[in-house]
Design a protein around this motif. Structure first.
Motif, PDB file in Angstrom:
ATOM      1  N   CYS A 277       1.690 -19.992  -0.057  1.00 34.03           N
ATOM      2  CA  CYS A 277       0.521 -19.246   0.391  1.00 34.03           C
ATOM      3  C   CYS A 277      -0.001 -19.806   1.709  1.00 34.03           C
ATOM      4  O   CYS A 277      -0.090 -21.030   1.891  1.00 34.03           O
ATOM      5  CB  CYS A 277      -0.573 -19.310  -0.669  1.00 34.03           C
ATOM      6  N   GLY A 278      -0.320 -18.904   2.651  1.00 32.82           N
ATOM      7  CA  GLY A 278      -0.859 -19.339   3.934  1.00 32.82           C
ATOM      8  C   GLY A 278      -1.348 -18.159   4.746  1.00 32.82           C
ATOM      9  O   GLY A 278      -1.230 -17.000   4.330  1.00 32.82           O
TER      10      GLY A 278
ATOM     11  N   PRO B 219      -7.252 -10.349   2.630  1.00 30.95           N
ATOM     12  CA  PRO B 219      -8.067 -10.893   3.735  1.00 30.95           C
ATOM     13  C   PRO B 219      -8.548 -12.310   3.447  1.00 30.95           C
ATOM     14  O   PRO B 219      -8.940 -13.034   4.351  1.00 30.95           O
ATOM     15  CB  PRO B 219      -9.250  -9.915   3.817  1.00 30.95           C
ATOM     16  N   ASN B 220      -8.506 -12.711   2.163  1.00 28.77           N
ATOM     17  CA  ASN B 220      -8.899 -14.059   1.755  1.00 28.77           C
ATOM     18  C   ASN B 220      -7.751 -14.719   1.008  1.00 28.77           C
ATOM     19  O   ASN B 220      -6.767 -14.067   0.652  1.00 28.77           O
ATOM     20  CB  ASN B 220     -10.145 -14.003   0.864  1.00 28.77           C
ATOM     21  N   ASP B 221      -7.901 -16.011   0.745  1.00 29.96           N
ATOM     22  CA  ASP B 221      -6.871 -16.739   0.015  1.00 29.96           C
ATOM     23  C   ASP B 221      -6.694 -16.098  -1.370  1.00 29.96           C
ATOM     24  O   ASP B 221      -7.576 -16.196  -2.219  1.00 29.96           O
ATOM     25  CB  ASP B 221      -7.300 -18.205  -0.121  1.00 29.96           C
ATOM     26  N   PRO B 222      -5.561 -15.456  -1.635  1.00 35.95           N
ATOM     27  CA  PRO B 222      -5.382 -14.737  -2.906  1.00 35.95           C
ATOM     28  C   PRO B 222      -5.226 -15.644  -4.122  1.00 35.95           C
ATOM     29  O   PRO B 222      -5.401 -15.193  -5.253  1.00 35.95           O
ATOM     30  CB  PRO B 222      -4.108 -13.922  -2.670  1.00 35.95           C
ATOM     31  N   LEU B 223      -4.899 -16.910  -3.911  1.00 40.33           N
ATOM     32  CA  LEU B 223      -4.737 -17.836  -5.032  1.00 40.33           C
ATOM     33  C   LEU B 223      -5.995 -18.641  -5.287  1.00 40.33           C
ATOM     34  O   LEU B 223      -6.059 -19.418  -6.232  1.00 40.33           O
ATOM     35  CB  LEU B 223      -3.564 -18.789  -4.762  1.00 40.33           C
ATOM     36  N   ASP B 224      -7.013 -18.437  -4.453  1.00 39.21           N
ATOM     37  CA  ASP B 224      -8.230 -19.235  -4.539  1.00 39.21           C
ATOM     38  C   ASP B 224      -9.405 -18.405  -5.047  1.00 39.21           C
ATOM     39  O   ASP B 224     -10.533 -18.849  -5.032  1.00 39.21           O
ATOM     40  CB  ASP B 224      -8.571 -19.817  -3.164  1.00 39.21           C
TER      41      ASP B 224
ATOM     42  N   GLU C 154     -10.609 -15.046  -7.944  1.00 38.23           N
ATOM     43  CA  GLU C 154     -10.238 -14.175  -9.064  1.00 38.23           C
ATOM     44  C   GLU C 154     -10.331 -12.705  -8.682  1.00 38.23           C
ATOM     45  O   GLU C 154      -9.905 -11.827  -9.403  1.00 38.23           O
ATOM     46  CB  GLU C 154     -11.179 -14.446 -10.256  1.00 38.23           C
ATOM     47  N   ASP C 155     -10.917 -12.450  -7.475  1.00 43.17           N
ATOM     48  CA  ASP C 155     -11.062 -11.076  -7.025  1.00 43.17           C
ATOM     49  C   ASP C 155      -9.817 -10.672  -6.248  1.00 43.17           C
ATOM     50  O   ASP C 155      -9.665 -11.000  -5.100  1.00 43.17           O
ATOM     51  CB  ASP C 155     -12.297 -10.945  -6.143  1.00 43.17           C
ATOM     52  N   THR C 156      -8.900  -9.982  -6.905  1.00 37.30           N
ATOM     53  CA  THR C 156      -7.645  -9.590  -6.257  1.00 37.30           C
ATOM     54  C   THR C 156      -7.543  -8.098  -6.092  1.00 37.30           C
ATOM     55  O   THR C 156      -6.456  -7.536  -5.932  1.00 37.30           O
ATOM     56  CB  THR C 156      -6.455 -10.090  -7.099  1.00 37.30           C
ATOM     57  N   ASP C 157      -8.696  -7.406  -6.103  1.00 34.48           N
ATOM     58  CA  ASP C 157      -8.658  -5.953  -5.988  1.00 34.48           C
ATOM     59  C   ASP C 157      -8.126  -5.475  -4.660  1.00 34.48           C
ATOM     60  O   ASP C 157      -7.580  -4.408  -4.539  1.00 34.48           O
ATOM     61  CB  ASP C 157     -10.085  -5.374  -6.163  1.00 34.48           C
ATOM     62  N   ASP C 158      -8.295  -6.337  -3.612  1.00 35.83           N
ATOM     63  CA  ASP C 158      -7.882  -5.916  -2.275  1.00 35.83           C
ATOM     64  C   ASP C 158      -6.463  -6.336  -1.943  1.00 35.83           C
ATOM     65  O   ASP C 158      -6.019  -6.188  -0.822  1.00 35.83           O
ATOM     66  CB  ASP C 158      -8.833  -6.504  -1.221  1.00 35.83           C
ATOM     67  N   THR C 159      -5.746  -6.893  -2.901  1.00 34.08           N
ATOM     68  CA  THR C 159      -4.403  -7.385  -2.618  1.00 34.08           C
ATOM     69  C   THR C 159      -3.397  -6.270  -2.771  1.00 34.08           C
ATOM     70  O   THR C 159      -3.604  -5.300  -3.495  1.00 34.08           O
ATOM     71  CB  THR C 159      -4.037  -8.572  -3.533  1.00 34.08           C
ATOM     72  N   ASP C 160      -2.245  -6.458  -2.107  1.00 30.32           N
ATOM     73  CA  ASP C 160      -1.160  -5.487  -2.170  1.00 30.32           C
ATOM     74  C   ASP C 160       0.069  -6.186  -2.702  1.00 30.32           C
ATOM     75  O   ASP C 160       0.434  -7.244  -2.197  1.00 30.32           O
ATOM     76  CB  ASP C 160      -0.837  -4.911  -0.788  1.00 30.32           C
ATOM     77  N   ASP C 161       0.714  -5.605  -3.702  1.00 29.58           N
ATOM     78  CA  ASP C 161       1.944  -6.156  -4.250  1.00 29.58           C
ATOM     79  C   ASP C 161       3.117  -5.390  -3.702  1.00 29.58           C
ATOM     80  O   ASP C 161       3.071  -4.174  -3.621  1.00 29.58           O
ATOM     81  CB  ASP C 161       1.949  -6.061  -5.775  1.00 29.58           C
ATOM     82  N   LYS C 162       4.114  -6.121  -3.315  1.00 32.95           N
ATOM     83  CA  LYS C 162       5.339  -5.476  -2.820  1.00 32.95           C
ATOM     84  C   LYS C 162       6.218  -5.139  -4.002  1.00 32.95           C
ATOM     85  O   LYS C 162       6.453  -5.990  -4.837  1.00 32.95           O
ATOM     86  CB  LYS C 162       6.068  -6.440  -1.876  1.00 32.95           C
TER      87      LYS C 162
END
Length: 203
Positions: A133-134, A188-193, A195-203
């Motif tokens: 992650c980075g 837009p934020n650290d996805p592993l840091d 619990e709010d992952t609503d804005d994440t995209d999974d490939k």
């Protein structure tokens, strides 16, 4: 071999109808980090652009010397190619395409559509059971090779416990080909840091 001699004799007449367009289309492609796959397309594009630009400049600039006019057109075409390339790749241009509901962007990959400046990327390596992650820094999107460079990165195990922490080393970079991973999280934020992952995209 007389045709070669004839071609050499006509080169001063042919160059103005090739060089300006060649500089324009190649500077444009250079900004896009692309290359022509077909030399014929490159030559035809150069000739078409050169003809219109050369004809236009001859009517605008009162210069008797063809070489002087060639320098002017060549310089203008190079600048025009660089500027048009930047505009073509800009988020503003893609926003216009979106507003027109064309359902496409100028990007080559969905990765480029999802990744913005300072976005965070996390990938899960199923074989090694690790997260990488980075923050996204650079990318090279070409067909099946979606290479991205991450900075301020860290590595965790499958339980998200940090194994390596390089978040305080901004000059250190991690290069990965995200096509090698089934799970890619972009946020837009650290996805592993968080619990709010609503804005994440999974490939």
């Amino acid at each position: 071999m007389s045709w070669i001699t004839d071609l050499i004799d006509k080169m001063p007449e042919l160059i103005p109808y090739i060089a300006p367009g060649f500089l324009l289309v190649n500077s444009f492609m250079w900004v896009l980090k692309k290359k022509f796959n077909n030399a014929t397309v490159q030559i035809v594009s150069s000739v078409i652009c050169s003809y219109f630009i050369w004809t236009l400049c001859k009517n605008i600039f009162p210069i008797d010397s063809n070489w002087g006019l060639l320098i002017i057109t060549g310089t203008l075409c190079t600048i025009l190619g660089l500027i048009s390339g930047k505009i073509y790749k800009s988020s503003f241009f893609n926003l216009i395409l979106c507003k027109l509901k064309l359902d496409r962007t100028t990007n080559d990959s969905i990765v480029e559509d999802c990744v913005g400046n300072n976005a965070w990327i996390a990938v899960f390596d199923e074989e090694q059971q690790k997260y990488y992650c980075g923050q996204y820094k650079y990318g090279n999107i070409e067909g099946d090779s979606n290479y991205v460079s991450l900075v301020t990165y860290y590595i965790t195990d499958s339980d998200k416990k940090i194994i390596e922490d390089h978040t305080q080393e901004p000059k250190r970079k991690l290069l990965i080909n995200i096509n090698n991973y089934k799970t890619v999280i972009i946020s837009p934020n650290d996805p592993l840091d968080t619990e709010d992952t609503d804005d994440t995209d999974d490939k």
